[in-house]
Motif scaffolding. Sequence first.
Motif, PDB file in Angstrom:
ATOM      1  N   ASP A 186       0.831  -1.204   0.000  1.00 24.59           N
ATOM      2  CA  ASP A 186       0.000   0.000   0.000  1.00 24.59           C
ATOM      3  C   ASP A 186       0.866   1.255   0.000  1.00 24.59           C
ATOM      4  OD1 ASP A 186      -2.371  -1.566   0.291  1.00 24.59           O
ATOM      5  OD2 ASP A 186      -1.927  -1.773   2.417  1.00 24.59           O
ATOM      6  N   ALA A 187       2.027   1.157   0.630  1.00 26.55           N
ATOM      7  CA  ALA A 187       2.949   2.287   0.713  1.00 26.55           C
ATOM      8  C   ALA A 187       4.367   1.742   0.791  1.00 26.55           C
ATOM      9  CB  ALA A 187       2.644   3.159   1.926  1.00 26.55           C
ATOM     10  N   TYR A 189       8.237   2.959   2.092  1.00 23.65           N
ATOM     11  CA  TYR A 189       9.062   3.923   2.818  1.00 23.65           C
ATOM     12  C   TYR A 189      10.528   3.594   2.540  1.00 23.65           C
ATOM     13  CZ  TYR A 189       4.683   4.687   5.310  1.00 23.65           C
ATOM     14  OH  TYR A 189       3.361   4.948   5.625  1.00 23.65           O
ATOM     15  N   TYR A 229       7.490  -0.141  -7.946  1.00 23.87           N
ATOM     16  CA  TYR A 229       6.299   0.380  -7.276  1.00 23.87           C
ATOM     17  C   TYR A 229       5.646   1.466  -8.130  1.00 23.87           C
ATOM     18  CZ  TYR A 229       3.307   2.645  -3.816  1.00 23.87           C
ATOM     19  OH  TYR A 229       2.228   3.191  -3.175  1.00 23.87           O
ATOM     20  N   CYS A 243      -0.320   6.721  -5.307  1.00 23.21           N
ATOM     21  CA  CYS A 243       1.084   6.353  -5.180  1.00 23.21           C
ATOM     22  C   CYS A 243       1.629   6.917  -3.870  1.00 23.21           C
ATOM     23  CB  CYS A 243       1.884   6.895  -6.362  1.00 23.21           C
ATOM     24  SG  CYS A 243       3.659   6.544  -6.274  1.00 23.21           S
ATOM     25  N   ARG A 244       2.099   6.041  -3.000  1.00 19.71           N
ATOM     26  CA  ARG A 244       2.593   6.450  -1.687  1.00 19.71           C
ATOM     27  C   ARG A 244       4.034   5.968  -1.514  1.00 19.71           C
ATOM     28  NH1 ARG A 244      -1.144   4.116   2.600  1.00 19.71           N
ATOM     29  NH2 ARG A 244      -0.102   5.615   3.967  1.00 19.71           N
ATOM     30  N   ARG A 268       7.812  12.920  -1.093  1.00 23.00           N
ATOM     31  CA  ARG A 268       6.900  11.956  -1.720  1.00 23.00           C
ATOM     32  C   ARG A 268       7.041  12.056  -3.230  1.00 23.00           C
ATOM     33  NH1 ARG A 268       0.342  11.395  -0.600  1.00 23.00           N
ATOM     34  NH2 ARG A 268      -0.054   9.707  -2.096  1.00 23.00           N
ATOM     35  N   TYR A 291       2.926  -2.764   3.938  1.00 21.93           N
ATOM     36  CA  TYR A 291       3.862  -1.722   3.512  1.00 21.93           C
ATOM     37  C   TYR A 291       5.282  -2.262   3.429  1.00 21.93           C
ATOM     38  CZ  TYR A 291       5.284  -1.301   8.463  1.00 21.93           C
ATOM     39  OH  TYR A 291       5.753  -1.541   9.729  1.00 21.93           O
TER      40      TYR A 291
END
Length: 334
Positions: A186-187, A189, A229, A243-244, A268, A291
């Motif tokens: 979903d995201a 980092y 991604y 888009c995260r 971001r 994530y």
Amino acid sequence: VPLMRTGGASNGMFYFPQGALQKPHFCTGEQWSLLKDEDAPVEDSAAAVVALVDAHLQAQRLPRGLAADIVFGRLDRACLELPMLLSGACAGADEAFGEMAAAHGHRLVHFLGPGDEEWASAKAKETQQDAFEHVERELLEDRVVSEALEIAGRSRVLGSQRTPDWRTRVAEMAARRNYLQVRSADAVYVVGWRLEKGKDQFTGRGDVSPHETPVLDVGGGTGWACQWYVDRFRDGGEDPSLCRLFLFDDAGPPWARRDPATEGRWSRWSVLSNAWEPLEAAAPPRPSGLYAGIGATRLSGRAERAIRGLYGDEVENEAAEELAERLEEEEEEE
């Protein structure tokens, strides 16, 4: 579970779904035979039913099947224990994300391809080994992953870098397993560094034409994870506004790009503007759902603090406290 030995619907009559009569991958041949054999002891058939139900439940939860579910598009989020972090067990960012995820009660999965475990950090091996999911080479070289590699390569391996052996060089970056981390996330980092304009994407140090540096300029194998991604949201794919992809620009190695707009802070990625947009907030939204947390193998003190801050400051957990103490010791040494 079709108890075929009883006949009737369980054996395919009365519009019983034919798909249920096919042996599932988690069932052994002996168990399947016990469901069919009318002469087998009833208690043996009953034990086979119990074993199948248990195997099915385990298959839904078990991380060791997660990689295949991601690759083949059969991931059932309802069966996952969320929040769940997907990472790679390397020193630096992977290890730090893993520590904080565990400290906050998140499920953790580290994907490791053939030979990758030797690069796993000593601490990850000691405290996070139960989260290791070993992925077979056959799966990493599946058509789905290979096609994704070709698509990403169009954006990352440009001009003079597109030599006959470029795929082998990407494999040496352990990049293929990174696809598993981001394909369904979903995201994402990222704590890492950016490529300087005019530097190659393989090492970040070789001189190339400026237009050969990828626009999505995260260095190392982490850059491939970012590309995979972002590719989900291009060319009519998923909604670009969803888009995260978040980057904490640590500008670690001396050859990394140092951009005052992004260095030492979170940004971001904007699919629409094809650029990093610094966040006004100190950190992105806290990790939730499914994530990925990935990045460089060497982190500065500020980078580790950024990961810690991502999860929030108030954590009544021994692992988080240990990480905080280690960071304080490093600050004193500096």
